[in-house]
Each structure stands twice: as C-alpha cells, then as structure tokens.
Scaffold this active site. Structure first.
Site, PDB file in Angstrom:
ATOM      1  N   ILE A   1     -13.563 125.209  16.193  1.00  0.00           N
ATOM      2  CA  ILE A   1     -12.208 124.797  16.617  1.00  0.00           C
ATOM      3  C   ILE A   1     -11.235 125.973  16.668  1.00  0.00           C
TER       4      ILE A   1
ATOM      5  N   THR B   1      -5.540 115.001   3.475  1.00  0.00           N
ATOM      6  CA  THR B   1      -6.060 114.568   2.170  1.00  0.00           C
ATOM      7  C   THR B   1      -4.951 114.352   1.148  1.00  0.00           C
ATOM      8  N   ASP B   2      -5.218 113.466   0.185  1.00  0.00           N
ATOM      9  CA  ASP B   2      -4.271 113.242  -0.919  1.00  0.00           C
ATOM     10  C   ASP B   2      -4.156 114.467  -1.827  1.00  0.00           C
ATOM     11  N   GLU B   3      -5.134 115.393  -1.726  1.00  0.00           N
ATOM     12  CA  GLU B   3      -5.109 116.562  -2.628  1.00  0.00           C
ATOM     13  C   GLU B   3      -3.891 117.447  -2.392  1.00  0.00           C
TER      14      GLU B   3
ATOM     15  N   TYR C   1      -8.747 124.952  -1.285  1.00  0.00           N
ATOM     16  CA  TYR C   1      -9.004 123.881  -0.310  1.00  0.00           C
ATOM     17  C   TYR C   1      -7.729 123.070  -0.077  1.00  0.00           C
TER      18      TYR C   1
ATOM     19  N   LYS D   1      -5.310 122.661   3.305  1.00  0.00           N
ATOM     20  CA  LYS D   1      -5.014 121.377   3.966  1.00  0.00           C
ATOM     21  C   LYS D   1      -3.499 121.129   3.996  1.00  0.00           C
TER      22      LYS D   1
ATOM     23  N   VAL E   1     -21.142 116.281 -15.453  1.00  0.00           N
ATOM     24  CA  VAL E   1     -19.773 115.738 -15.477  1.00  0.00           C
ATOM     25  C   VAL E   1     -18.844 116.859 -15.939  1.00  0.00           C
TER      26      VAL E   1
ATOM     27  N   ARG F   1     -10.111 109.359  -9.778  1.00  0.00           N
ATOM     28  CA  ARG F   1     -10.045 109.468  -8.330  1.00  0.00           C
ATOM     29  C   ARG F   1      -9.905 108.050  -7.760  1.00  0.00           C
TER      30      ARG F   1
ATOM     31  N   ARG G   1     -13.969 122.260 -13.874  1.00  0.00           N
ATOM     32  CA  ARG G   1     -13.553 122.984 -12.664  1.00  0.00           C
ATOM     33  C   ARG G   1     -12.206 123.657 -12.946  1.00  0.00           C
TER      34      ARG G   1
ATOM     35  N   GLY H   1      -8.503 124.656 -12.617  1.00  0.00           N
ATOM     36  CA  GLY H   1      -7.406 124.054 -11.848  1.00  0.00           C
ATOM     37  C   GLY H   1      -7.645 122.598 -11.487  1.00  0.00           C
ATOM     38  N   HIS H   2      -8.587 121.957 -12.181  1.00  0.00           N
ATOM     39  CA  HIS H   2      -9.013 120.590 -11.848  1.00  0.00           C
ATOM     40  C   HIS H   2      -7.851 119.594 -11.908  1.00  0.00           C
TER      41      HIS H   2
HETATM   42  P1  NAD Z   1     -17.616 117.510   5.778  1.00  0.00           P
HETATM   43  O1  NAD Z   1     -17.643 118.840   5.114  1.00  0.00           O
HETATM   44  O2  NAD Z   1     -18.707 116.543   5.497  1.00  0.00           O
HETATM   45  O3  NAD Z   1     -17.568 117.707   7.355  1.00  0.00           O
HETATM   46  C1  NAD Z   1     -16.748 118.658   7.978  1.00  0.00           C
HETATM   47  C2  NAD Z   1     -17.333 118.948   9.358  1.00  0.00           C
HETATM   48  O4  NAD Z   1     -16.503 119.913  10.000  1.00  0.00           O
HETATM   49  C3  NAD Z   1     -18.752 119.542   9.320  1.00  0.00           C
HETATM   50  O5  NAD Z   1     -19.578 118.860  10.218  1.00  0.00           O
HETATM   51  C4  NAD Z   1     -18.555 120.987   9.732  1.00  0.00           C
HETATM   52  O6  NAD Z   1     -19.669 121.512  10.446  1.00  0.00           O
HETATM   53  C5  NAD Z   1     -17.329 120.875  10.631  1.00  0.00           C
HETATM   54  N1  NAD Z   1     -16.576 122.132  10.736  1.00  0.00           N
HETATM   55  C6  NAD Z   1     -16.122 122.921   9.733  1.00  0.00           C
HETATM   56  N2  NAD Z   1     -15.456 123.975  10.221  1.00  0.00           N
HETATM   57  C7  NAD Z   1     -15.463 123.839  11.581  1.00  0.00           C
HETATM   58  C8  NAD Z   1     -14.943 124.599  12.637  1.00  0.00           C
HETATM   59  N3  NAD Z   1     -14.261 125.736  12.424  1.00  0.00           N
HETATM   60  N4  NAD Z   1     -15.119 124.154  13.898  1.00  0.00           N
HETATM   61  C9  NAD Z   1     -15.796 123.015  14.158  1.00  0.00           C
HETATM   62  N5  NAD Z   1     -16.342 122.262  13.176  1.00  0.00           N
HETATM   63  C10 NAD Z   1     -16.167 122.661  11.904  1.00  0.00           C
HETATM   64  O7  NAD Z   1     -16.205 116.907   5.424  1.00  0.00           O
HETATM   65  P2  NAD Z   1     -15.721 115.387   5.356  1.00  0.00           P
HETATM   66  O8  NAD Z   1     -15.831 114.927   3.959  1.00  0.00           O
HETATM   67  O9  NAD Z   1     -16.370 114.629   6.431  1.00  0.00           O
HETATM   68  O10 NAD Z   1     -14.170 115.583   5.673  1.00  0.00           O
HETATM   69  C11 NAD Z   1     -13.668 115.427   7.000  1.00  0.00           C
HETATM   70  C12 NAD Z   1     -12.159 115.603   6.980  1.00  0.00           C
HETATM   71  O11 NAD Z   1     -11.588 114.632   6.123  1.00  0.00           O
HETATM   72  C13 NAD Z   1     -11.718 116.962   6.422  1.00  0.00           C
HETATM   73  O12 NAD Z   1     -10.588 117.368   7.138  1.00  0.00           O
HETATM   74  C14 NAD Z   1     -11.337 116.666   4.982  1.00  0.00           C
HETATM   75  O13 NAD Z   1     -10.355 117.572   4.539  1.00  0.00           O
HETATM   76  C15 NAD Z   1     -10.784 115.261   5.126  1.00  0.00           C
HETATM   77  N6  NAD Z   1     -10.860 114.400   3.939  1.00  0.00           N
HETATM   78  C16 NAD Z   1     -12.037 114.248   3.278  1.00  0.00           C
HETATM   79  C17 NAD Z   1     -12.084 113.359   2.198  1.00  0.00           C
HETATM   80  C18 NAD Z   1     -13.373 113.122   1.432  1.00  0.00           C
HETATM   81  O14 NAD Z   1     -13.331 112.448   0.406  1.00  0.00           O
HETATM   82  N7  NAD Z   1     -14.520 113.616   1.873  1.00  0.00           N
HETATM   83  C19 NAD Z   1     -10.934 112.669   1.797  1.00  0.00           C
HETATM   84  C20 NAD Z   1      -9.729 112.894   2.499  1.00  0.00           C
HETATM   85  C21 NAD Z   1      -9.719 113.749   3.582  1.00  0.00           C
HETATM   86  O1  DAU Z   2      -9.173 113.412  -2.728  1.00  0.00           O
HETATM   87  C1  DAU Z   2      -9.698 113.668  -1.451  1.00  0.00           C
HETATM   88  C2  DAU Z   2     -10.681 114.805  -1.570  1.00  0.00           C
HETATM   89  O2  DAU Z   2     -11.815 114.268  -2.229  1.00  0.00           O
HETATM   90  C3  DAU Z   2     -11.073 115.412  -0.241  1.00  0.00           C
HETATM   91  O3  DAU Z   2      -9.952 115.985   0.356  1.00  0.00           O
HETATM   92  C4  DAU Z   2     -12.180 116.457  -0.423  1.00  0.00           C
HETATM   93  O4  DAU Z   2     -12.630 116.924   0.837  1.00  0.00           O
HETATM   94  C5  DAU Z   2     -13.339 115.810  -1.147  1.00  0.00           C
HETATM   95  O5  DAU Z   2     -14.324 116.782  -1.421  1.00  0.00           O
HETATM   96  C6  DAU Z   2     -12.873 115.164  -2.435  1.00  0.00           C
HETATM   97  O6  DAU Z   2     -12.471 116.183  -3.394  1.00  0.00           O
HETATM   98  P1  DAU Z   2     -12.851 116.053  -4.940  1.00  0.00           P
HETATM   99  O7  DAU Z   2     -12.795 117.381  -5.563  1.00  0.00           O
HETATM  100  O8  DAU Z   2     -12.075 114.958  -5.587  1.00  0.00           O
HETATM  101  O9  DAU Z   2     -14.365 115.527  -4.768  1.00  0.00           O
HETATM  102  P2  DAU Z   2     -15.706 115.884  -5.561  1.00  0.00           P
HETATM  103  O10 DAU Z   2     -16.749 114.923  -5.077  1.00  0.00           O
HETATM  104  O11 DAU Z   2     -16.030 117.323  -5.525  1.00  0.00           O
HETATM  105  O12 DAU Z   2     -15.337 115.532  -7.060  1.00  0.00           O
HETATM  106  C7  DAU Z   2     -14.869 114.232  -7.430  1.00  0.00           C
HETATM  107  C8  DAU Z   2     -14.539 114.281  -8.918  1.00  0.00           C
HETATM  108  O13 DAU Z   2     -15.766 114.449  -9.639  1.00  0.00           O
HETATM  109  C9  DAU Z   2     -13.661 115.446  -9.312  1.00  0.00           C
HETATM  110  O14 DAU Z   2     -12.794 115.032 -10.365  1.00  0.00           O
HETATM  111  C10 DAU Z   2     -14.637 116.494  -9.829  1.00  0.00           C
HETATM  112  C11 DAU Z   2     -15.749 115.643 -10.435  1.00  0.00           C
HETATM  113  N1  DAU Z   2     -17.103 116.223 -10.377  1.00  0.00           N
HETATM  114  C12 DAU Z   2     -17.545 116.679  -9.169  1.00  0.00           C
HETATM  115  C13 DAU Z   2     -18.809 117.231  -9.058  1.00  0.00           C
HETATM  116  C14 DAU Z   2     -19.309 117.748  -7.724  1.00  0.00           C
HETATM  117  C15 DAU Z   2     -17.887 116.282 -11.515  1.00  0.00           C
HETATM  118  O15 DAU Z   2     -17.488 115.833 -12.614  1.00  0.00           O
HETATM  119  N2  DAU Z   2     -19.152 116.816 -11.396  1.00  0.00           N
HETATM  120  C16 DAU Z   2     -19.633 117.318 -10.225  1.00  0.00           C
HETATM  121  O16 DAU Z   2     -20.785 117.830 -10.204  1.00  0.00           O
END
Ligand code: NAD
Ligand code: DAU
Length: 338
Positions: A59, A122-124, A147, A151, A203, A211, A270, A272-273
C-alpha cells in the site's frame, strides 16, 4: 470500473471480511490487495479467489496503488503490521505500512477523487483504560506501544486529510478480535493450538490484564454498517462489553478443550503492557443500529472447532518461518508434552 478495493485482504480480519462480503453482498466487484507479509495468506481466500481480483502489492507503493485504485468506488484499509510484541522488536515495518502506507492511500483517494475511504483502527490508540471507564471516540490518544502509536498516527493523518482536503474518510476503532484464520501469534489461537499440541501456555505477567473480545464476524458487520451508513469524518468504536482477564480466558479455553491447567506458564510481562481496554460503543449502536450477535461462549466454541478442523493450516504456519519468532519469544519454556 467501479470496484471496491480491500487492502490487507489476505490477513485475519481482511480475509474474513472478503469471505463475508462475497457471501452476504456478492454483487460487489472486489479487488483485494495484500503484500503477503508473514501474516498474509492466500489460503484464507481460497474459496472466493474465483470471485475477486487479487493483487499482490504494497500500500506504500504509490505507483502500483494508483493503477489499482483508479476508478474505484471506495477503499477499505485493513493492511497493517498488527502484532504489538513484534513492534517492540522493530518499529520500522509498522511505520512503513501503518503510517506511510495510510498517507499514500489518502493522497491517492484525494488525487483520484475516490468517493469513500475507511481506515480500520484499534482501541489500542486510547492506551490503558482506568477501571470503570469506557473510552469514547473523543477521548485523548495515549498509545503505549510502537504498534499503537503507528495506528494513532494513521488516525491523525486521516483526520488531517478530512479537514485539510475534504478527503471522504471515516475510521473504525475495534477491540480485540478472534475467530477463524487468526495468525497463531495472537493470544486465542496461540493458546488453542498450544493446548492441542500439549505445549505450555505463556501468560504474561500476572495474567490480570483485561481485553474486550469481539468475534471477527461481528467486526465485519460493524465495518459494513459504517461503510454503508457512517458519516464522513467520524470515528466509530466497535466493541462488545465482553471484558475478560487473560488468565480467565486461558482457563476457559483449557476447560473447553478438556486440558490440564498445569500447562499455564507465567512468563515475563510485555514491556509497556496496557492493563485494560474497554470501549464505549454507543455511537455505533445508537446512530447506526449495530449490535454484536455472537456471544463469547458461542464464538470461542466455534473458533476451537475451526482450529480443530483446520489443523493443516496452522501447523504449516507453526512449522514455517514463524517458528523462529516463536523460539525467540517462548523457546526457553516450551517443552511439548511426550
Ligand atoms: P493481520 O496481521 O492478520 O493482517 C494484516 C494484513 O495486512 C496481512 O495480510 C499483511 O500481509 C497485510 N499487509 C501488511 N502490510 C502491508 C502493506 N504495506 N501493503 C499491503 N498489505 C500489507 O492483521 P489483522 O489482525 O487482520 O488486522 C487488520 C487490521 O485491523 C489492522 O489494521 C489492525 O490494526 C486492525 N485491528 C486488529 C484487531 C485485532 O484484534 N486483530 C483489532 C482492532 C483493529
Ligand atoms: O485491542 C486491539 C488489538 O488487539 C489490535 O489492535 C492488535 O492488532 C491485536 O494484536 C490485539 O493486540 P493485543 O496485544 O491485545 O493482542 P495479543 O493477542 O497479542 O494479546 C492479548 C493479551 O494477551 C494481551 O494482554 C497480552 C496477552 N498475551 C499475549 C500473548 C501473545 C499473553 O499473556 N501471552 C501471550 O503469549
């Protein structure tokens, strides 16, 4: 040409959205763009590849994206680097995709006169949420990780493009998603697949971080509600009120899968968790009439079933290039059961 462009459509949420759209609104002419990074997987789109046009592209590559976006009716941008822990190792890919990539898309939307752009956020961006508070769209941005900061930057660039140039853009900010095709670095698929393999369940810290869990199909319906009915220049939080402490979620998965809680392994926290995320979603529910439809229990059961039935999908990921990352993160504690 009157195509709708879905960027990041081979990732977890993007591919669920493309599959959902092909099923629920097949009249749309879709062009799916994805760079196919480690997180992008064409297998996620296998059943709809004859219904959409797929373009492998970055992109942030303006020349290539100009050709793809020319004549589009809109762009929904799911493309991003999405994993917090990876952003702690290296922020550079996050700045490239999540910041530069978004500005490139905004410039092209303006230049080509594309009528609508939706940024998936994202809510983050709000940072850790105090107890008894649920953040609304007007609350201040206070991101903790690279991250989240990338965003938040994207959201600010979208707002700037709306104000300065009248770019017709909107933003959604969703809470933690789960469901099929989620890359097994994220909490729920990591825990499910490790339980199935008899591996330890890492964990972070005390496990009392909470979350707000949103099934990915509920996220898809929310994105569509905003796409079809949202007001330009507006941000919409997307959540459920399903606030769960990580340790309770892991315990719940152990119970649903009939595993032993001896698998739980507390590991270093993590840096800064964020302790808690919680969203106020009243704008989305009152103005657009959206409500989540999938309870956490139903969603987790369905997700477990999906990972059971699609073992080849995640086993090939876990034994591929992801293995190196996994070893780096968890290797010293990961001894699979005999
Ligand atoms: P993901 O990592 O599974 O997928 C991201 C996709 O984007 C991948 O297929 C990757 O190849 C593609 N990508 C990355 N950089 C790119 C680039 N420069 N050009 C084209 N494609 C590119 O992520 P996801 O969990 O599906 O998240 C999708 C969106 O939703 C993100 O913007 C993320 O910030 C947002 N989001 C995710 C969550 C969650 O819980 N997973 C929650 C809220 C918002
Ligand atoms: O809140 C929305 C976000 O949720 C999205 O914007 C992000 O793309 C998505 O990755 C997610 O972020 P989190 O950091 O919340 O997701 P994650 O699955 O990495 O972790 C969820 C919670 O679990 C978090 O408090 C960290 C904890 N965790 C995560 C992993 C991978 C653990 O305790 N152990 C682990 O191994």
């Amino acid at each position: 040409m009157s195509h709708l462009v879905i960027t990041g459509g081979a990732g977890f949420i993007g591919s669920n959205f493309v599959n959902w759209l092909c099923r629920e609104h097949p009249e749309h002419d879709l062009v799916v763009v994805d760079l196919l990074t480690y997180a992008g997987n064409l297998a996620n789109l296998e059943s709809v590849l004859d219904q959409v046009r797929f373009e492998k592209a970055d992109i942030a590559d303006a020349d290539t994206m100009r050709g793809i976006l020319d004549g589009a009716v809109g762009v929904i941008n799911f493309a991003a680097e999405s994993h917090v822990d990876r952003s702690l190792e290296s922020a550079a890919p996050f700045l490239h995709s999540n910041v530069t990539g978004v500005q490139v898309l905004l410039d092209l939307v303006r230049e080509l006169g594309i009528p609508r752009f939706l940024q998936i956020g994202t809510d983050e961006v709000y940072g850790s949420t105090p107890a008894d508070v649920r953040f609304s769209e007007g609350d201040h941005l206070n991101p903790s990780s690279p991250y989240a900061a990338s965003k938040a930057s994207a959201d600010l660039l979208v707002n700037a493009a709306v104000r300065t140039w009248g770019v017709p853009a909107l933003i959604t900010r969703a809470s933690n998603n789960y469901g099929p095709w989620q890359f097994p670095e994220k909490l729920i698929p990591l825990m499910i697949t490790n339980i199935v393999e008899g591996r330890p369940l890492p964990v972070y810290g005390d496990g009392l971080q909470t979350r707000e869990w949103l099934h990915v199909i509920d996220h898809c319906t929310a994105v569509w509600a905003v796409w079809t009915g949202g007001e330009i220049g507006t941000i919409y939080n997307v959540g459920t009120g399903n606030d769960v402490a990580n340790i309770d979620l892991v315990q719940g998965l152990i119970d649903l899968l009939g595993a032993s809680e001896d698998l739980i392994t507390y590991v270093e926290d993590r840096p800064g968790h964020d302790r808690r995320y919680a969203l106020d979603i009243s704008r989305l529910t009152t103005e657009l009439g959206w409500q989540p439809q999938i309870s956490l229990e139903e969603g987790l059961n369905g997700t477990i079933e999906w990972y059971r039935q699609n073992r080849a999908w995640w086993e090939s990921i876990k034994s591929g290039e992801y293995r190196e990352y996994y070893e780096r993160m968890y290797g010293d504690r990961d001894q699979p059961a005999e």
